[in-house]
Each structure stands twice: as C-alpha cells, then as structure tokens.
Design a protein around this motif. Structure first.
Motif, PDB file in Angstrom:
ATOM      1  N   THR A   1       0.660  -3.936  11.294  1.00 43.23           N
ATOM      2  CA  THR A   1       0.569  -5.220  10.602  1.00 43.23           C
ATOM      3  C   THR A   1       1.279  -5.112   9.256  1.00 43.23           C
ATOM      4  OG1 THR A   1      -1.593  -4.496   9.826  1.00 43.23           O
ATOM      5  CG2 THR A   1      -1.574  -6.091  11.607  1.00 43.23           C
ATOM      6  N   SER A   2       1.793  -6.242   8.782  1.00 46.56           N
ATOM      7  CA  SER A   2       2.476  -6.250   7.495  1.00 46.56           C
ATOM      8  C   SER A   2       1.464  -6.545   6.385  1.00 46.56           C
ATOM      9  CB  SER A   2       3.592  -7.293   7.488  1.00 46.56           C
ATOM     10  OG  SER A   2       3.066  -8.579   7.719  1.00 46.56           O
ATOM     11  N   CYS A   3       1.825  -6.167   5.144  1.00 47.36           N
ATOM     12  CA  CYS A   3       0.945  -6.412   3.989  1.00 47.36           C
ATOM     13  C   CYS A   3       0.945  -7.888   3.625  1.00 47.36           C
ATOM     14  CB  CYS A   3       1.471  -5.697   2.750  1.00 47.36           C
ATOM     15  SG  CYS A   3       1.666  -3.965   2.927  1.00 47.36           S
ATOM     16  N   ALA A   4       2.036  -8.562   3.951  1.00 47.21           N
ATOM     17  CA  ALA A   4       2.210  -9.932   3.489  1.00 47.21           C
ATOM     18  C   ALA A   4       3.000 -10.691   4.542  1.00 47.21           C
ATOM     19  CB  ALA A   4       2.959  -9.947   2.159  1.00 47.21           C
ATOM     20  N   THR A   5       3.224 -11.963   4.297  1.00 48.91           N
ATOM     21  CA  THR A   5       3.955 -12.766   5.282  1.00 48.91           C
ATOM     22  C   THR A   5       5.272 -13.275   4.712  1.00 48.91           C
ATOM     23  OG1 THR A   5       2.864 -14.770   4.571  1.00 48.91           O
ATOM     24  CG2 THR A   5       1.811 -13.555   6.346  1.00 48.91           C
TER      25      THR A   5
ATOM     26  N   THR B   1       9.188 -12.060   2.600  1.00 46.38           N
ATOM     27  CA  THR B   1      10.109 -10.938   2.529  1.00 46.38           C
ATOM     28  C   THR B   1       9.881 -10.024   1.333  1.00 46.38           C
ATOM     29  OG1 THR B   1      11.738 -12.282   3.650  1.00 46.38           O
ATOM     30  CG2 THR B   1      12.563 -10.330   2.519  1.00 46.38           C
ATOM     31  N   THR B   2       9.814 -10.578   0.120  1.00 41.94           N
ATOM     32  CA  THR B   2       9.763  -9.709  -1.057  1.00 41.94           C
ATOM     33  C   THR B   2       8.566  -8.766  -0.997  1.00 41.94           C
ATOM     34  OG1 THR B   2       8.724 -11.547  -2.211  1.00 41.94           O
ATOM     35  CG2 THR B   2      11.039 -11.170  -2.666  1.00 41.94           C
ATOM     36  N   ALA B   3       7.414  -9.287  -0.608  1.00 46.90           N
ATOM     37  CA  ALA B   3       6.216  -8.441  -0.561  1.00 46.90           C
ATOM     38  C   ALA B   3       6.259  -7.480   0.622  1.00 46.90           C
ATOM     39  CB  ALA B   3       4.965  -9.301  -0.501  1.00 46.90           C
ATOM     40  N   GLY B   4       6.789  -7.944   1.755  1.00 46.52           N
ATOM     41  CA  GLY B   4       6.864  -7.093   2.939  1.00 46.52           C
ATOM     42  C   GLY B   4       7.790  -5.912   2.706  1.00 46.52           C
ATOM     43  N   VAL B   5       8.967  -6.179   2.137  1.00 45.83           N
ATOM     44  CA  VAL B   5       9.933  -5.109   1.896  1.00 45.83           C
ATOM     45  C   VAL B   5       9.392  -4.127   0.853  1.00 45.83           C
ATOM     46  CG1 VAL B   5      12.252  -4.608   1.019  1.00 45.83           C
ATOM     47  CG2 VAL B   5      11.904  -6.517   2.573  1.00 45.83           C
ATOM     48  N   LYS B   6       8.775  -4.658  -0.178  1.00 45.23           N
ATOM     49  CA  LYS B   6       8.187  -3.811  -1.215  1.00 45.23           C
ATOM     50  C   LYS B   6       7.162  -2.864  -0.585  1.00 45.23           C
ATOM     51  CE  LYS B   6       5.687  -4.403  -5.656  1.00 45.23           C
ATOM     52  NZ  LYS B   6       4.271  -4.156  -5.360  1.00 45.23           N
ATOM     53  N   CYS B   7       6.361  -3.398   0.319  1.00 49.08           N
ATOM     54  CA  CYS B   7       5.309  -2.603   0.941  1.00 49.08           C
ATOM     55  C   CYS B   7       5.893  -1.507   1.840  1.00 49.08           C
ATOM     56  CB  CYS B   7       4.405  -3.532   1.746  1.00 49.08           C
ATOM     57  SG  CYS B   7       2.725  -2.978   1.834  1.00 49.08           S
ATOM     58  N   ILE B   8       7.008  -1.804   2.503  1.00 50.37           N
ATOM     59  CA  ILE B   8       7.649  -0.792   3.355  1.00 50.37           C
ATOM     60  C   ILE B   8       8.165   0.366   2.495  1.00 50.37           C
ATOM     61  CG2 ILE B   8       9.671  -0.371   4.836  1.00 50.37           C
ATOM     62  CD1 ILE B   8       9.305  -3.228   5.918  1.00 50.37           C
ATOM     63  N   LEU B   9       8.544   0.059   1.254  1.00 53.35           N
ATOM     64  CA  LEU B   9       9.195   1.064   0.419  1.00 53.35           C
ATOM     65  C   LEU B   9       8.237   1.778  -0.529  1.00 53.35           C
ATOM     66  CD1 LEU B   9      12.403  -0.970  -0.486  1.00 53.35           C
ATOM     67  CD2 LEU B   9      12.115   0.716   1.325  1.00 53.35           C
ATOM     68  N   GLU B  10       7.002   1.282  -0.653  1.00 55.30           N
ATOM     69  CA  GLU B  10       6.088   1.886  -1.619  1.00 55.30           C
ATOM     70  C   GLU B  10       5.080   2.809  -0.953  1.00 55.30           C
ATOM     71  OE1 GLU B  10       5.710  -0.651  -5.691  1.00 55.30           O
ATOM     72  OE2 GLU B  10       4.392  -1.223  -4.055  1.00 55.30           O
ATOM     73  N   HIS B  11       4.536   3.728  -1.758  1.00 54.50           N
ATOM     74  CA  HIS B  11       3.597   4.705  -1.184  1.00 54.50           C
ATOM     75  C   HIS B  11       2.219   4.103  -0.993  1.00 54.50           C
ATOM     76  CE1 HIS B  11       2.406   5.021  -5.390  1.00 54.50           C
ATOM     77  NE2 HIS B  11       1.323   5.648  -4.999  1.00 54.50           N
ATOM     78  N   THR B  12       1.946   2.981  -1.663  1.00 57.59           N
ATOM     79  CA  THR B  12       0.648   2.342  -1.516  1.00 57.59           C
ATOM     80  C   THR B  12       0.791   0.842  -1.724  1.00 57.59           C
ATOM     81  OG1 THR B  12      -1.652   2.390  -2.250  1.00 57.59           O
ATOM     82  CG2 THR B  12       0.002   2.646  -3.962  1.00 57.59           C
TER      83      THR B  12
ATOM     84  N   TYR C   1       1.919 -11.753  10.941  1.00 55.07           N
ATOM     85  CA  TYR C   1       1.788 -10.389  10.394  1.00 55.07           C
ATOM     86  C   TYR C   1       1.741  -9.271  11.439  1.00 55.07           C
ATOM     87  CZ  TYR C   1      -3.232 -11.257  11.124  1.00 55.07           C
ATOM     88  OH  TYR C   1      -4.446 -11.571  11.666  1.00 55.07           O
ATOM     89  N   GLU C   2       1.758  -9.592  12.719  1.00 51.24           N
ATOM     90  CA  GLU C   2       1.830  -8.512  13.718  1.00 51.24           C
ATOM     91  C   GLU C   2       3.286  -8.129  13.934  1.00 51.24           C
ATOM     92  OE1 GLU C   2      -2.327  -9.084  16.205  1.00 51.24           O
ATOM     93  OE2 GLU C   2      -0.426  -9.483  17.210  1.00 51.24           O
ATOM     94  N   ILE C   3       3.632  -6.939  13.448  1.00 48.67           N
ATOM     95  CA  ILE C   3       5.045  -6.555  13.397  1.00 48.67           C
ATOM     96  C   ILE C   3       5.327  -5.341  14.287  1.00 48.67           C
ATOM     97  CG2 ILE C   3       5.540  -7.451  11.100  1.00 48.67           C
ATOM     98  CD1 ILE C   3       4.970  -4.479  10.128  1.00 48.67           C
TER      99      ILE C   3
END
Ligand SMILES: [Zn+2]
Length: 506
Positions: free
Chosen positions: A262-266, A268-279, A457-459
């Motif tokens: 599942t994604s952190c958000a729905t 782009t900016t938040a989703g991409v940030k979440c893919i790149l961050e450790h938490t 959010y199901e990715i």
C-alpha cells in the motif's frame, strides 16, 4: 433584486445566495448522501448548514466590500472565476479541493494541465464564472454608515455563533467529514488550503535532515534499478490476478516476485517522497538518491515525471534532456527513460550503482496518449479527458493498455540488466499511488488516504532478481518505506539508520 444600485448589505446577500446556488451542488450532494435527511435531526443539520454557509459568506463579502468597494468587487470576481473552474474539476473528476489537491495543482506542469482542457471546462468558466462576474463589475454599490456596518457585522457574527452552538450534537459528524466538506465549500476550499499548502511546504522543505554517514561493506559489483510507477494500481496487473492479460511479458519472466503493498498517500509528491525516505514522516529527511550519492554510490535519476523532493546528484536527466539524444516515435513515451541507460551504467567506475526511473505512463486523464499505438491491445479506448463521458469499459481499456506498456518497459529494463553479467542486479517496481477508474464515481487519485478507496492506495511492488545471489523473505505486506532499507541491503551499504525489518532480501 437584480437592479443596478444596491446597498452593500443587499449586494453581499445577493452574492452570498448566488455563490450558494451556483457552486454548492457537490457540497450538498455529499451532505444528502451522508445525512439521513428524512429524520428530524438530519433535516435540521442540513438547514443549519445552508444558513451558516449563507451567513458566513455574506459576512465576509460584506466586510470586504465595506472596507473598499473596489477591492471587494475585485476579490469577488476572482472568487467566482476560480469557483467555476473548481466546480468543473469537482464535478468531472470527483476530487475535493483540499490541501493535497492544491499541492497537485501547483506541481502540475503545463503539458499535464493542458490535457485537462475541454469544451465543458470553457462552458463552466463562461456560464458560472464570467457571466456572474460581469454583473458584479456592472452593479453600483451604495455606501453605508459605519454604525450600520458595525451592527450588521455584529448581528451576523452572533447569529453564526448561536447556530454553531445549537448544533453541538452535530459537531462530531461535521468533524468527521470536515475534510470533504471543507474541500467542497467555495471559496473556502482553495482560499484556506492554498495558504496552508505553502505554510506546510515551507516548513517541510526548509532543509533536509541529513542521515548519519554510511559505509560500503564490500567490493561486489551490484546494481539496483528502482522504477517508480505513476498511478499504477495492482488490481489491473495480471500478475496480481487481473483476468485480462496485462502482463504478457513479465508473466513469462523468471525470478520475478510480486508483493501486496500500500502507498503512504494518494498523490505523487507524498508517494514519491515515501518511496525514497527511510520512514514515513512529515519531515524532510535526506532521501535515498541524495544519501547514497553523498556516500560514494553511483546514482542516476531519469524522469519523465515531476513532484519528487529536491535531488542533489550529478546524473539527473529530465524528459527534455533525454529526448534531446533520442530518435524515433517511441521517444515521446516512457521508453525514452531507457535511451542509452546501459552505456551510462557501464561508463561508471563505481561498484555500487542505483538507477531511479521515474515514469509517468499511467497518469490520467489521457491514458490513451501515454503509450505507442502498437500497445493499444484492449479496444475501444476512451479518448476524452472528461472521464465520466467515457464508458467504464473504454476507460479501463485505455488504462489497461498503459499497464501493458509498463509491462514492456519493465521487461526491457530486465533485458538490459541480464546483459550486464558482471553485476549482481535487481529491479524494483513500486507505484507512487493507485488510481480510481469510476468505482464509487471517483476518478484519478488524490482523495485523502483516510477516506480513499483501496483502488487509490493498493499498489504493485514487483521485484526481479538476476540470479540466486540473493533471495527474498516471504513478506506478506510491504510499504513504500521498504524500498529504502532493501536498496541499502542489496548494495551492501552499512548505515545506523538501516532497519533489517524493513528489508525484503534474505
Ligand atoms: Zn502520481
């Protein structure tokens, strides 16, 4: 009432009524859907919402027009024009104008926004925006005394307070739905959320918080290619059990694994940030490419998209840069991301390489324009930008073709990696968020995660491994933050921030 000389109070009242009638069909559509209007309590709540909205807007319009008739008129014209466009988007795409939607709008470039352009939008703008504005400009407003101004203001304020307190039993309901109600009330949705967006953005982006230094543990040559998907939802991948064959190539590929995620958000900016961050946090920590680049890993970022946190690396190539060295029809699509990639990797003298490909393939609303014509496998497709005009089948066909094209792109990445035998390699494909395709009458994405349907959010989280050098843990469910720790593990990078529980490799 539509005469040419109006007292300020009548003018403000008239515009408050107009504002209510012209732009609040979606607002009350939502209220009627979520309130039992046949019960007494429900009926009272609805009546109170109408009155509060009328009085609150009257109060603000009155205040501004009293302070300066010119400024008041100017702000009202601006408000009515923006309202008309906002209501178009709400009615056409089922969005709500909350803070994250404002973020999407400010992060949308011209090319994307022009794909929203339609005749219906022009009609909305003229009928709901320009026509009322002409009236506002023409009408003559008669000044009022300070005494009358003070009395009217005090009365409307007191009246609002009484209504609010009389409705105490409904506070919970309003609080629970405040995001949606606030996102549909004009002009509050954008006039509150635009400043909020900039305040939060400023707070977040002040300076990224550096992570503790990392060390490279070994001399093995290894590559991770991280492909960031755009609006790809797992439901439409045959790898995830979709009945249509949207993964003709990947389904034949060895060493390919899929995970539920599942994604952190729905958005782009938040989703991409979440893919790149450790938490997953509201703070801006040093993101994966910046962190690895600072710690001596070769990092390559190639993008046809936007909305990522600030990137500080040497090898950053955007769409224009990639297109400049690309020839042929396919350069207009995401395949341009792979142009010369192998050569760029082989030119590196480093043992550890991270490549990030930020794709845009499944971005709506023009799904059918995101892939070359030979990938139009499912027909007929929707060619309109007004998604609710297409049949559900045409819309899903077009979207499914973007998944078929993604299938092809990922297979090409894998082919490239297979040819670089001197490296251990893996490819990760993770989407930034999902997408609604008309389910529950919703389209696109961007509904706040707490309210969003699972389609948003199901990715997909797809992992391919070159060889048996590494195995995967049997994870039942992954998040976007698993990417950070798994990449560190695969590349053999030691860091105090590393979390073994968030690593997918054995
Ligand atoms: Zn996105």
């Amino acid at each position: 009432m539509l005469k040419n000389n109006l007292k300020i109070s009548y003018f403000a009242l008239l515009l408050s009524i107009l504002n209510f009638l012209l732009y609040h069909y979606p607002f009350f559509g939502f209220v009627f859907k979520n309130v039992d209007y046949q019960s007494l309590g429900g009926a009272i709540l609805i009546v109170c919402l109408v009155i509060i909205m009328l009085v609150a807007n009257f109060f603000v319009f009155f205040l501004f027009t009293y302070l300066s008739r010119f400024v008041g008129k100017f702000l009202l014209v601006l408000t009515f024009l923006i309202n008309s466009v906002a209501v178009y988007f709400i009615n056409t795409y089922g969005v709500i104008i909350d803070e994250s939607m404002i973020g999407n709008i400010f992060n949308t470039n011209y090319e994307e926004s022009s794909s929203f352009f339609s005749v219906k939008l022009v009609l909305y703008f003229i009928i709901l925006g320009v026509l009322p504005s002409l009236y506002i400009i023409r009408v003559k407003i008669i000044k009022t005394t300070f005494k009358k101004f003070a009395l009217t203001s005090a009365l409307s304020l007191a009246f609002m307070l009484i209504l609010v307190f009389a409705n105490a039993s409904n506070w919970l309901w309003i609080d629970k739905n405040s995001k949606t109600l606030g996102g549909l009330a004009m002009p509050w949705s954008y006039s509150v959320n635009i400043p909020l967006y900039f305040i939060h953005k400023h707070q977040e982006n002040e300076k990224e918080i550096l992570l503790p230094d990392a060390t490279i543990k070994d001399n093995e040559k290894s590559i991770v290619i991280l492909v960031i998907g755009e609006s790809a939802r797992s439901q439409n991948f045959s790898l995830y059990g979709y009945p249509k064959n949207t993964n003709p190539l990947l389904s034949q590929t060895k060493n390919l694994h899929t995970f539920n995620a599942t994604s952190c958000a729905t958005y782009t900016t938040a989703g991409v940030k979440c893919i790149l961050e450790h938490t997953n946090s509201n703070k801006l920590y040093e993101i994966l490419p910046n962190y690895l680049f600072r710690n001596d890993v070769e990092v390559i970022w190639r993008t046809t998209n936007w909305g990522q946190p600030p990137i500080h690396i040497k090898n950053y190539l955007d769409k224009e840069a990639l297109k400049a060295s690309c020839e042929g029809e396919d350069c207009a699509y995401d395949e341009v991301l792979l142009q010369g990639l192998k050569e760029q990797i082989l030119a590196s003298k480093k043992n550890k390489i991270l490549v990030i490909l930020h794709t845009s393939t499944s971005h709506g609303p023009s799904y059918s324009k995101k892939y070359p014509s030979r990938f139009e496998i499912f027909k007929p497709v929707c060619n309109s930008v007004e998604l609710s005009k297409c049949s559900q089948e045409e819309l899903i066909n077009a979207y499914d073709n973007t998944i078929v094209y993604t299938d092809y792109l990922l297979s090409k990445v894998i082919e490239d990696l297979k040819q670089m035998k001197e490296y251990h390699s893996t490819m990760l494909f993770v989407s930034d968020h999902g997408e609604s395709l008309g389910e529950k009458n919703l389209y696109m994405h961007g509904i706040p995660i707490s309210l969003a349907p699972k389609e948003q959010y199901e990715i997909p989280f797809i992992v391919w491994l070159l060889d048996d050098y590494r195995q995967l843990k049997p994870n039942a469910h992954l998040t976007q933050n698993h990417v950070f720790h798994s990449v560190l593990n695969f590349l053999g990078i030691q860091s105090p921030i590393y979390n073994e529980e968030m690593n997918i490799f054995k």
